[in-house]
Design a protein around this motif. Structure first.
Motif, PDB file in Angstrom:
ATOM      1  N   TRP A  73       0.830  -1.213   0.000  1.00 52.26           N
ATOM      2  CA  TRP A  73       0.000   0.000   0.000  1.00 52.26           C
ATOM      3  C   TRP A  73       0.859   1.255   0.000  1.00 52.26           C
ATOM      4  O   TRP A  73       0.581   2.215  -0.740  1.00 52.26           O
ATOM      5  CB  TRP A  73      -0.947  -0.006   1.199  1.00 52.26           C
ATOM      6  N   ASP A  74       1.885   1.256   0.825  1.00 53.09           N
ATOM      7  CA  ASP A  74       2.751   2.440   0.895  1.00 53.09           C
ATOM      8  C   ASP A  74       3.507   2.648  -0.418  1.00 53.09           C
ATOM      9  O   ASP A  74       3.772   3.789  -0.821  1.00 53.09           O
ATOM     10  CB  ASP A  74       3.723   2.312   2.075  1.00 53.09           C
ATOM     11  N   ARG A  75       3.828   1.531  -1.095  1.00 50.43           N
ATOM     12  CA  ARG A  75       4.487   1.666  -2.396  1.00 50.43           C
ATOM     13  C   ARG A  75       3.497   2.273  -3.394  1.00 50.43           C
ATOM     14  O   ARG A  75       3.833   3.155  -4.172  1.00 50.43           O
ATOM     15  CB  ARG A  75       4.968   0.285  -2.868  1.00 50.43           C
ATOM     16  N   LYS A  76       2.270   1.814  -3.338  1.00 48.65           N
ATOM     17  CA  LYS A  76       1.238   2.341  -4.237  1.00 48.65           C
ATOM     18  C   LYS A  76       1.039   3.841  -4.017  1.00 48.65           C
ATOM     19  O   LYS A  76       0.752   4.595  -4.950  1.00 48.65           O
ATOM     20  CB  LYS A  76      -0.076   1.592  -3.955  1.00 48.65           C
ATOM     21  N   ALA A  77       1.182   4.277  -2.745  1.00 55.22           N
ATOM     22  CA  ALA A  77       1.013   5.699  -2.428  1.00 55.22           C
ATOM     23  C   ALA A  77       2.277   6.500  -2.735  1.00 55.22           C
ATOM     24  O   ALA A  77       2.309   7.710  -2.524  1.00 55.22           O
ATOM     25  CB  ALA A  77       0.624   5.854  -0.963  1.00 55.22           C
ATOM     26  N   PHE A 109       2.302   2.240  16.111  1.00 52.84           N
ATOM     27  CA  PHE A 109       2.242   0.841  15.691  1.00 52.84           C
ATOM     28  C   PHE A 109       2.079   0.770  14.174  1.00 52.84           C
ATOM     29  O   PHE A 109       1.560   1.690  13.550  1.00 52.84           O
ATOM     30  CB  PHE A 109       1.081   0.132  16.391  1.00 52.84           C
ATOM     31  N   ALA A 110       2.561  -0.368  13.630  1.00 51.94           N
ATOM     32  CA  ALA A 110       2.481  -0.552  12.177  1.00 51.94           C
ATOM     33  C   ALA A 110       1.170  -1.229  11.815  1.00 51.94           C
ATOM     34  O   ALA A 110       0.669  -2.072  12.559  1.00 51.94           O
ATOM     35  CB  ALA A 110       3.653  -1.394  11.702  1.00 51.94           C
ATOM     36  N   ASP A 111       0.610  -0.848  10.658  1.00 51.35           N
ATOM     37  CA  ASP A 111      -0.631  -1.506  10.222  1.00 51.35           C
ATOM     38  C   ASP A 111      -0.330  -2.887   9.653  1.00 51.35           C
ATOM     39  O   ASP A 111       0.821  -3.332   9.640  1.00 51.35           O
ATOM     40  CB  ASP A 111      -1.399  -0.605   9.248  1.00 51.35           C
ATOM     41  N   SER A 112      -1.374  -3.559   9.181  1.00 58.12           N
ATOM     42  CA  SER A 112      -1.239  -4.975   8.824  1.00 58.12           C
ATOM     43  C   SER A 112      -0.401  -5.229   7.575  1.00 58.12           C
ATOM     44  O   SER A 112      -0.158  -6.378   7.229  1.00 58.12           O
ATOM     45  CB  SER A 112      -2.630  -5.594   8.642  1.00 58.12           C
ATOM     46  N   GLN A 113       0.063  -4.169   6.915  1.00 60.28           N
ATOM     47  CA  GLN A 113       1.009  -4.394   5.817  1.00 60.28           C
ATOM     48  C   GLN A 113       2.320  -4.950   6.325  1.00 60.28           C
ATOM     49  O   GLN A 113       3.066  -5.581   5.585  1.00 60.28           O
ATOM     50  CB  GLN A 113       1.372  -3.072   5.148  1.00 60.28           C
ATOM     51  N   TYR A 114       2.646  -4.630   7.596  1.00 58.06           N
ATOM     52  CA  TYR A 114       3.952  -4.967   8.148  1.00 58.06           C
ATOM     53  C   TYR A 114       3.781  -5.934   9.312  1.00 58.06           C
ATOM     54  O   TYR A 114       2.800  -5.843  10.064  1.00 58.06           O
ATOM     55  CB  TYR A 114       4.655  -3.702   8.670  1.00 58.06           C
TER      56      TYR A 114
END
Ligand SMILES: [Zn+2]
Length: 277
Positions: A73-77, A109-114
């Motif tokens: 997701w972060d790559r997409k953004a 905290f990190a979301d479920s991508q990580y």
């Protein structure tokens, strides 16, 4: 007071009289940086303008110092690392929260991508939630695993907390409506609530609050680009939903007898009046 009315066209039914929101300190829980503004920005702006202290608690606001490569997701953004995403997304959120008139609190905290350790999440959420006299959490359609996780953790501690209300989550609620004709008021409760004790209502904020929501929404540039192209598509769909459905949606419930007993046991001066809506 904020006015709430029943879902579409039902407002002539006396059962659905206008409800009022007498909270003084409201905490809205956002799993991710943007959930509260997307889902409830107009209602929260209205709340802030009538003097309710509004805090936006974001659980998975990310680790500012992380050098981990960006997940999907972060790559997409368009981000180069998890830390870069957290830094820019918090700046976007700060600007949006300022427009709405609420104070952001970010947990790192990190979301479920990580992959991450969530064992300390409740310990960090608890002191913020303890200050509230009404807590708003994700409640429909609960498609995102992080939303389900956060709402479940709060429900596990329900007896220690002020009353909890659910909110319809965007952009999922508009997808559920446009793609599947699903609306919250016609579904059995998805989380933590017995059947029949829950009633969905929509808020009726002023046009000014609705416009502030939409200005705030545009601050989440990285997310709007990742969610849809062109990036204006998501705010337009949300606006269409709100027009068609008559506003933003929240669900309140009558306290169970056990919850009522625990509310009455509280020190009402220190905690504010229990909220009955
Ligand atoms: Zn989210």
């Amino acid at each position: 007071v904020i006015r709430f009315v029943a879902p579409r066209r039902a407002w002539r039914n006396p059962r659905y009289e206008t409800r009022l929101l007498p909270a003084k300190k409201l905490v809205v829980v956002s799993p991710h940086l943007d959930d509260a503004v997307l889902s409830l920005g107009a209602t929260l702006s209205e709340a802030s303008r009538i003097g309710i202290e509004v805090t936006n608690l974001t659980v998975f606001a990310g680790d500012l110092d992380s050098t981990a490569p960006p997940a999907h997701w972060d790559r997409k953004a368009g981000f180069s690392s998890a830390g870069a995403a957290a830094r820019l997304r918090r700046r976007e959120d700060a600007a949006a929260c300022a427009l709405i008139g609420m104070a952001p609190i970010w947990l790192s905290f990190a979301d479920s991508q990580y992959a991450s350790d969530r064992s300390g999440v409740w310990q960090q959420m608890e002191p913020v939630l303890q200050r509230a006299d009404l807590i708003l959490i994700p409640g429909f359609p609960l498609w995102h695993e992080d939303h389900v996780w956060v709402s479940n953790v709060i429900y596990e501690h329900e007896q220690e907390l002020a009353p909890i209300a659910l909110y319809a989550e965007q952009p999922y609620a508009e997808l559920a409506w446009f793609a599947h004709q699903r609306v919250p008021e016609r579904e059995a409760p998805l989380i933590g609530l017995e059947d029949g004790s829950l009633s969905w209502v929509r808020s009726r904020p002023s046009a000014g609050s609705w416009l502030r929501k939409n200005r705030a929404l545009l601050r989440y540039g990285s997310q709007l680009r990742a969610l849809a192209r062109p990036s204006i598509r998501l705010p337009l769909r949300t606006a269409l939903y709100e027009l068609g459905r008559g506003g933003e949606y929240l669900a309140f419930r009558e306290p169970s007898s056990a919850a009522t007993a625990s509310l009455q046991g509280r020190d009402s001066n220190a905690r504010g009046r229990p909220v009955r809506v």
